[in-house]
Design an enzyme around this catalytic site. Sequence first.
Site, PDB file in Angstrom:
ATOM      1  N   GLY A 138       0.810  -1.207   0.000  1.00 27.90           N
ATOM      2  CA  GLY A 138       0.000   0.000   0.000  1.00 27.90           C
ATOM      3  C   GLY A 138       0.844   1.257   0.000  1.00 27.90           C
ATOM      4  O   GLY A 138       0.549   2.218  -0.718  1.00 27.90           O
ATOM      5  N   GLU A 139       1.905   1.268   0.793  1.00 32.24           N
ATOM      6  CA  GLU A 139       2.796   2.422   0.831  1.00 32.24           C
ATOM      7  C   GLU A 139       3.566   2.567  -0.483  1.00 32.24           C
ATOM      8  O   GLU A 139       3.873   3.681  -0.912  1.00 32.24           O
ATOM      9  CB  GLU A 139       3.765   2.306   2.013  1.00 32.24           C
ATOM     10  CG  GLU A 139       3.133   2.545   3.370  1.00 32.24           C
ATOM     11  CD  GLU A 139       2.249   1.389   3.817  1.00 32.24           C
ATOM     12  OE1 GLU A 139       1.268   1.643   4.530  1.00 32.24           O
ATOM     13  OE2 GLU A 139       2.537   0.231   3.431  1.00 32.24           O
ATOM     14  N   PHE A 140       3.873   1.429  -1.117  1.00 31.95           N
ATOM     15  CA  PHE A 140       4.525   1.490  -2.430  1.00 31.95           C
ATOM     16  C   PHE A 140       3.640   2.215  -3.439  1.00 31.95           C
ATOM     17  O   PHE A 140       4.093   3.104  -4.174  1.00 31.95           O
ATOM     18  CB  PHE A 140       4.851   0.083  -2.933  1.00 31.95           C
ATOM     19  CG  PHE A 140       5.370   0.057  -4.355  1.00 31.95           C
ATOM     20  CD1 PHE A 140       6.699   0.345  -4.620  1.00 31.95           C
ATOM     21  CD2 PHE A 140       4.531  -0.239  -5.405  1.00 31.95           C
ATOM     22  CE1 PHE A 140       7.179   0.339  -5.928  1.00 31.95           C
ATOM     23  CE2 PHE A 140       4.992  -0.251  -6.715  1.00 31.95           C
ATOM     24  CZ  PHE A 140       6.324   0.037  -6.975  1.00 31.95           C
TER      25      PHE A 140
ATOM     26  N   GLY B 218       3.674   5.934  -2.682  1.00 31.30           N
ATOM     27  CA  GLY B 218       4.871   6.684  -3.053  1.00 31.30           C
ATOM     28  C   GLY B 218       5.303   6.524  -4.495  1.00 31.30           C
ATOM     29  O   GLY B 218       6.196   7.241  -4.966  1.00 31.30           O
TER      30      GLY B 218
END
EC number: 2.4.99.12
Length: 431
Positions: A59-61, A64
């Site tokens: 999810g953070e990938f 960002g």
Amino acid sequence: MLWLYNLGIQFYGIIVKIFSIFNPKAQFFIKGRLNIFEKIQNQLPSGRQRIWFHFASLGEFEQGRPLLEKVKSNYPLKEIIVTFFSPSGYEVQKNYALAAGVFYLPLDTRKNARAFIKAINPELAIFTKYEYWYHYFKTLHDLQIPLFIISGIFRPEQVFFKWYGSFNRKILKFVTYFFVQNEESIQLLKNIRIDQASLSGDTRFDRVAENASSPKENPLVKEFCGDAPVFIAGSTWPADERLLAKLAQDHPDWKFIIAPHEIDGAHIDQIRSSFLGAVTYTSNPSRHSDARVLIIDNIGLLSSLYQYGNIAYIGGGFGVGIHNTLEAAAFGIPIIFGPKYDKFQEAKDLIAIGAAISISSSAELKDAFSIFSKPALLSTSKTSAIPSATPIMGANNDAGAAAKKYVLSKTGSSAQIIHHIKRYLSDSHLR
């Protein structure tokens, strides 16, 4: 406090090793870090400076990724290093084309941090939203390597802002600059004498808007949906699925797509037993054109599946917190989720503009579905903002249009961030 932190890291490593005996995720966690420095040495030529992006998970990938791609576009000859803490990120993106190397982040010990940073030789480091590692941050600070937090968000109840949080505050002070999602975060940082922060919003908006503007077609799912209205439930857990099973039973004129957060065999079997007649994606749903429920039993598809939906349900709200609502909102469809959404500003915003409803029970889910499934003017396509003139039963277009408008109004974070960080990058590789 540092000794306690170090002890906690060591204890975590031991616990994961024990769990790896029977837990597949823990097995990936351990195996992926075996001989990590040898892997880096074999894969990366020495002497080159690189840009390091770290993500906790998948999810953070995705959050960002727009910034990463803008950096690579502006500095095409600079090498990108991507690291993950969680297997759910690494195992999906380990072959990511724009990265010179994708690795698991070794546990945060002083020795690991020094060896890892020496091995990848970053010109600067960018962490997305979460994960504050003392030894990695201190080593970057000691080596005068700029460190940025993007899409950061802080809340008063976090340990950084408690009287006993001095050690955690020290970690934050190693950061060169914070790009945060809301004014509250800026004020909280100021309260602990951190001024190097600005309001840049959430880079996820850039990502989901880009994804919705040119979604990947999925012929199998498209054929399964046919002309029926479609309810898509993303990142669900058993508590969500128990409610959804009753909803699917009560609405035989709708098609349901269930994309669970965990896709192990036991969980898929459990879902199939709850949704009678359900078929799985890997079984080729085109062979089951009369089926009403499709279970997505692999990962990486969900973000593009919302293009086929009329209403979305986002899972996790009966656990630690809801998953990504913005992927669905970007496609202009109304959203339903469980009660635990307080950590997510976008969820509060979507409720405020009438684009989402939070529910706590089967009865409330029924009511929310009734509101969002009233006849309305739908778009000529689910990714268009221009309404057609034909009334279609299936979703409340006012709510969906509000969701899409909200997403589009919040884009631009990545451009703002790259404008700031370019001063820290040598321009020898600038296009």
